[in-house]
Design an enzyme around this catalytic site. Sequence first.
Site, PDB file in Angstrom:
ATOM      1  N   SER A 207       0.640  -0.770   0.103  1.00 20.69           N
ATOM      2  CA  SER A 207      -0.099   0.169  -0.211  1.00 20.69           C
ATOM      3  C   SER A 207       0.968   1.272   0.120  1.00 20.69           C
ATOM      4  O   SER A 207       1.542   1.299   0.509  1.00 20.69           O
ATOM      5  CB  SER A 207      -1.097  -0.520   1.638  1.00 20.69           C
ATOM      6  OG  SER A 207      -0.193   0.346   2.391  1.00 20.69           O
ATOM      7  N   GLY A 210       1.810   2.243   4.388  1.00 20.79           N
ATOM      8  CA  GLY A 210       2.541   1.340   4.610  1.00 20.79           C
ATOM      9  C   GLY A 210       4.258   1.521   4.003  1.00 20.79           C
ATOM     10  O   GLY A 210       4.990   1.861   3.656  1.00 20.79           O
ATOM     11  N   GLU A 230       7.641  -0.771  -4.947  1.00 20.41           N
ATOM     12  CA  GLU A 230       6.364  -0.838  -5.637  1.00 20.41           C
ATOM     13  C   GLU A 230       4.910  -0.759  -4.716  1.00 20.41           C
ATOM     14  O   GLU A 230       4.351  -1.468  -4.171  1.00 20.41           O
ATOM     15  CB  GLU A 230       6.382  -1.688  -6.299  1.00 20.41           C
ATOM     16  CG  GLU A 230       5.247  -2.425  -7.776  1.00 20.41           C
ATOM     17  CD  GLU A 230       4.891  -3.837  -7.888  1.00 20.41           C
ATOM     18  OE1 GLU A 230       4.291  -3.866  -8.915  1.00 20.41           O
ATOM     19  OE2 GLU A 230       6.063  -4.771  -8.163  1.00 20.41           O
ATOM     20  N   CYS A 267      -3.310  -4.764  -7.488  1.00 18.49           N
ATOM     21  CA  CYS A 267      -2.868  -3.548  -7.138  1.00 18.49           C
ATOM     22  C   CYS A 267      -3.221  -2.527  -8.680  1.00 18.49           C
ATOM     23  O   CYS A 267      -3.107  -1.444  -8.736  1.00 18.49           O
ATOM     24  CB  CYS A 267      -1.240  -3.306  -7.236  1.00 18.49           C
ATOM     25  SG  CYS A 267      -0.214  -4.117  -8.144  1.00 18.49           S
TER      26      CYS A 267
END
Length: 313
Positions: A207, A210, A230, A267
């Site tokens: 995320s 994070g 990423e 994602c």
Amino acid sequence: MSETATTPAELDDILAAAAIAAQEWGQRPAADRAAALVAAADALDAAASDLIPIAEVESNLAPARLQGELKRTTFQLRLFAELLNDGGYLDARIDHADDAWPMGARPDIRRVLEPIGPVVVFAASNFPFAFSVAGGDTCSALAAGCSVVLKVHSGHPQLSAAVGRVTVQALEGAGAPSGILALVYGTQAGRDALMDSRVKAGAFTGSIPGGRALFDLASSRPEPIPFYGELGSVNPVFVTEAAATARGSEIVSGFVQSYTMGAGQFCTKPGILLVPAGSTMVAELAEAARPAPAKLLNERIQVGYRAALESLF
């Protein structure tokens, strides 16, 4: 490899071993590192029948999806082995000595990429094989000559332990030093590892909040280190007037299929659809059929999803 939170004393031992392993591993011939990666890939393929059921229970993902992901994981290991044998990754530059150089005598100058040292890798939740213990960040670091300290994702601890055992045994069986790959558990252990002076880089897939928090930690150290993240994205989709007229219904169908794939936990899924004013696509999207409900990866994601839904009403 314990599945309980790693203690400070355990983490110190792991980082000490990783630092020693990195020095030795980085000096090994590329062919030796390549052989170890192939050995790990072979071992993981051989253990598929043991690993897939564990992954299915912990992630709620279908066996076919997990089998494909494990295949991707072992492919990545073999791909980096091929790159090692090619040698181009070193980006070697050689300027030979030249006494007649117009700017003055030039010495022999050589440049080559070298291993940076121990790397802390933070595993992802939605790819328990390909972006976890033996995933892309781990195999690229190992290929480069670095040791890896893998922060296990809380969503699949048992699978991580199992993959870790198989991978470490294969690597060390192929001649890699002890401490080349180790697992740590718990948020605090991951933070402490990233801040330790023996660690020289961090890698994360997950995320935006994070990743941002970990990037800030890596940057705030007395000796800042590279952080390879990423992260998720809104992934907007723009539809032109011509496309909306020619195939608006087809785009709506594809949009729904894309954002619901894997229960919406990829994602790469699109998050916003921008269409021309007055387009019928908005109404079509509201009426479009949705797939049947599916279990999410873990309870934490489910709780977050429910909270987000409730905030909309």
